[in-house]
Design a protein around this motif. Structure first.
Motif, short mmCIF file in Angstrom:
data_model
loop_
_atom_site.label_atom_id
_atom_site.label_comp_id
_atom_site.label_asym_id
_atom_site.label_seq_id
_atom_site.Cartn_x
_atom_site.Cartn_y
_atom_site.Cartn_z
N GLN A 244 0.83 -1.20 0.00
CA GLN A 244 0.00 0.00 0.00
C GLN A 244 0.86 1.26 0.00
O GLN A 244 0.57 2.24 -0.70
CB GLN A 244 -0.93 0.00 1.23
CG GLN A 244 -1.96 1.12 1.23
CD GLN A 244 -2.87 1.05 2.45
OE1 GLN A 244 -2.82 0.11 3.23
NE2 GLN A 244 -3.70 2.07 2.61
N LEU A 245 1.94 1.22 0.78
CA LEU A 245 2.88 2.34 0.79
C LEU A 245 3.49 2.56 -0.58
O LEU A 245 3.58 3.69 -1.08
CB LEU A 245 3.99 2.09 1.81
CG LEU A 245 3.78 2.48 3.26
CD1 LEU A 245 5.02 2.12 4.07
CD2 LEU A 245 3.49 3.96 3.41
N GLN A 246 3.91 1.47 -1.22
CA GLN A 246 4.55 1.59 -2.52
C GLN A 246 3.58 2.14 -3.57
O GLN A 246 3.96 2.99 -4.38
CB GLN A 246 5.09 0.24 -2.98
CG GLN A 246 5.85 0.32 -4.31
CD GLN A 246 6.51 -0.99 -4.68
OE1 GLN A 246 6.12 -2.05 -4.20
NE2 GLN A 246 7.53 -0.94 -5.51
N ALA A 247 2.34 1.69 -3.52
CA ALA A 247 1.34 2.16 -4.48
C ALA A 247 1.11 3.66 -4.37
O ALA A 247 0.90 4.35 -5.38
CB ALA A 247 0.03 1.41 -4.28
N LEU A 249 3.30 5.94 -2.54
CA LEU A 249 4.48 6.78 -2.33
C LEU A 249 5.71 6.33 -3.12
O LEU A 249 6.76 6.96 -3.04
CB LEU A 249 4.85 6.79 -0.84
CG LEU A 249 3.75 7.22 0.14
CD1 LEU A 249 4.21 6.97 1.58
CD2 LEU A 249 3.39 8.68 -0.06
N GLY A 250 5.58 5.25 -3.87
CA GLY A 250 6.75 4.64 -4.52
C GLY A 250 7.49 5.52 -5.50
O GLY A 250 8.69 5.32 -5.71
N GLN A 251 6.83 6.47 -6.09
CA GLN A 251 7.51 7.35 -7.05
C GLN A 251 8.45 8.33 -6.35
O GLN A 251 9.45 8.75 -6.93
CB GLN A 251 6.47 8.15 -7.84
CG GLN A 251 5.59 7.30 -8.75
CD GLN A 251 6.41 6.58 -9.81
OE1 GLN A 251 7.27 7.17 -10.46
NE2 GLN A 251 6.15 5.28 -9.97
N GLU A 252 8.13 8.66 -5.10
CA GLU A 252 8.89 9.70 -4.39
C GLU A 252 9.80 9.14 -3.30
O GLU A 252 10.85 9.69 -3.02
CB GLU A 252 7.92 10.70 -3.78
CG GLU A 252 8.58 11.91 -3.14
CD GLU A 252 7.56 12.92 -2.59
OE1 GLU A 252 8.00 13.96 -2.07
OE2 GLU A 252 6.34 12.65 -2.68
N TYR A 253 9.39 8.02 -2.68
CA TYR A 253 10.08 7.51 -1.50
C TYR A 253 10.58 6.08 -1.67
O TYR A 253 10.09 5.33 -2.51
CB TYR A 253 9.14 7.51 -0.29
CG TYR A 253 8.78 8.86 0.26
CD1 TYR A 253 9.56 9.48 1.23
CD2 TYR A 253 7.62 9.53 -0.19
CE1 TYR A 253 9.21 10.72 1.75
CE2 TYR A 253 7.27 10.77 0.32
CZ TYR A 253 8.07 11.36 1.30
OH TYR A 253 7.72 12.57 1.81
N MET A 254 11.55 5.71 -0.82
CA MET A 254 11.87 4.31 -0.57
C MET A 254 11.96 4.11 0.94
O MET A 254 12.13 5.08 1.69
CB MET A 254 13.14 3.87 -1.28
CG MET A 254 14.43 4.47 -0.81
SD MET A 254 15.83 3.79 -1.75
CE MET A 254 15.70 2.04 -1.35
N PHE A 275 12.14 -0.43 -3.59
CA PHE A 275 11.28 0.38 -2.73
C PHE A 275 11.58 0.16 -1.25
O PHE A 275 11.57 1.12 -0.48
CB PHE A 275 9.80 0.07 -2.99
CG PHE A 275 8.88 0.83 -2.07
CD1 PHE A 275 8.74 2.21 -2.19
CD2 PHE A 275 8.19 0.18 -1.05
CE1 PHE A 275 7.91 2.92 -1.32
CE2 PHE A 275 7.37 0.88 -0.18
CZ PHE A 275 7.22 2.26 -0.32
N ALA A 276 11.82 -1.07 -0.83
CA ALA A 276 12.03 -1.35 0.59
C ALA A 276 13.20 -2.29 0.81
O ALA A 276 13.35 -3.30 0.10
CB ALA A 276 10.77 -1.95 1.21
#
Length: 392
Positions: A244-247, A249-254, A275-276
């Motif tokens: 859910q986090l990746q969906a 925030l994945g473009q901006e964060y890891m 991503f993680a």
């Protein structure tokens, strides 16, 4: 089971006797033995003190006590070490003038009379400690036995470091500590003051192959006393929904996941490494703080240290009532004093991250209470007090 217990007690008796026998040998007055989290890491306050002494006190003989499964980093970086519980370890333990550790020694260890034991500990307490705990839910020990064994170890500490006056009062009472308490700030936090600059951060990010375009979330939860499969075998049930986090925030964060050193079972992540990343085995969390744009934690003391950086902190407290009321208990209200919002679901975490505000001018009362001594010189203060002693 009875045979195992008898064998265990025999090993402890032999080990204790060997240490006592070797302690009759001449003391080595410039020998310092360091240990972090029972020999698992090159980290925390012992590391900061060690590195200060390497630079400023070259006439001392400095060596690390290391679990045999954790020697790789020491070998790769030419950090002198001895394997914990080897014969050489017993010999060095027995003859060293100084011990520096951030956690308890095995309960069979008796400090030689000539040794000065500097206990640095490893965090400002939110969770109740030792004699302040209403219940002990760790496996294999009851409350009275736990407190008795802990206080027996504390009686051997000649010095104890405290990061602030708040901790000083708790340590004295909960640990029943009666010797010299050094209210200096934490040596490990010197790096968060002195290395918080672009060049150092860039160098650390390169170790993890983190793209410059990505922001970093550090997730560093504590351990749960009741989540275990027996003594020393703790597990962590990941409640953070990484997919859910990746969906969102994945473009901006890891995300970097850092579990407590007590957790013995490795995490299996259900998202791509781009991503993680599980960085639980990385040797020092300070570097992870420095490269992180925000921290997600729960009841871990990491938030006290991270607040030095004046970056956002979010508290993922999905089991707050259970942990606070039934497992450990707190020294203050996290809901009213935490330097960041408390949330209980991944969805709410995402909303908070998407609406982050700069916390630089926020939580000044928190920083005044807990961080007033963190000026980058704690290591120097500790070393000057403990090692530059009259007559040495």
């Amino acid at each position: 089971m009875v045979k195992k217990l008898k064998k265990m007690n025999l090993v402890k008796w032999v080990s204790r006797s060997l240490l006592s026998l070797l302690a009759m040998l001449p003391v080595r007055k410039k020998l310092v033995l360091f240990e972090s989290f029972s020999g698992k890491q090159y980290s925390c306050n012992p590391r900061a003190i060690y590195e200060h002494m390497v630079a400023e006190n070259p006439d001392f003989d400095l060596i690390w006590s290391v679990n045999k499964r954790n020697v790789k980093h020491f070998e790769e970086n030419d950090v002198p070490y001895v394997k914990r519980l080897s014969f050489k370890w017993f010999l060095i333990m027995a003859r060293a003038k100084y011990w520096v550790s951030n956690s308890r020694m095995p309960n069979w260890v008796k400090k030689p009379n000539h040794t000065i034991y500097l206990q640095t500990w490893h965090g400002t307490p939110l969770k109740k400690l030792v004699a302040d705990m209403e219940e002990v839910k760790m496996p294999g020990v009851n409350k009275d036995e736990y407190i008795r064994n802990f206080h027996k170890e504390v009686a051997q500490w000649d010095y104890l470091i405290s990061p602030n006056h708040y901790s000083t009062e708790i340590f004295k009472r909960a640990f029943d500590f009666k010797n010299k308490l050094l209210e200096t700030g934490y040596p490990r936090n010197d790096a968060l003051v002195n290395h918080n600059h672009a060049a150092a951060i860039k160098k650390i990010k390169e170790k993890f192959s983190i793209p410059e375009s990505k922001k970093v979330i550090l997730y560093a939860p504590t351990w749960r006393d009741h989540h275990n499969s027996g003594p020393g075998d703790y597990h962590f049930d990941l409640q953070l929904d990484l997919k859910q986090l990746q969906a969102s925030l994945g473009q901006e964060y890891m995300v970097l996941l850092r579990l407590h050193s007590f957790i013995s079972k490795k995490l299996v992540l259900d998202v791509d490494k781009s991503f993680a990343i599980d960085v639980s085995n990385y040797y020092d969390i300070n570097e992870l703080y420095l490269i992180s744009d925000l921290l997600i934690t729960d009841y871990s003391s990491v938030f006290f240290d991270y607040a030095i950086l004046k970056r956002p902190i979010l508290f993922f407290t999905y089991d707050l009532e259970e942990y606070r009321d039934d497992i450990r208990g707190f020294y203050f209200s996290l809901e009213t004093e935490a330097p960041g919002p408390l949330v209980k679901t991944t969805s709410d975490l995402i909303k908070e991250i998407q609406s982050l505000k700069n916390p630089i001018n926020s939580y000044e009362a928190f920083r005044k209470k807990f961080l007033s001594l963190e000026d980058g010189y704690a290591s120097k203060r500790v070393v000057n007090e403990v090692f530059n002693m009259k007559g040495e």
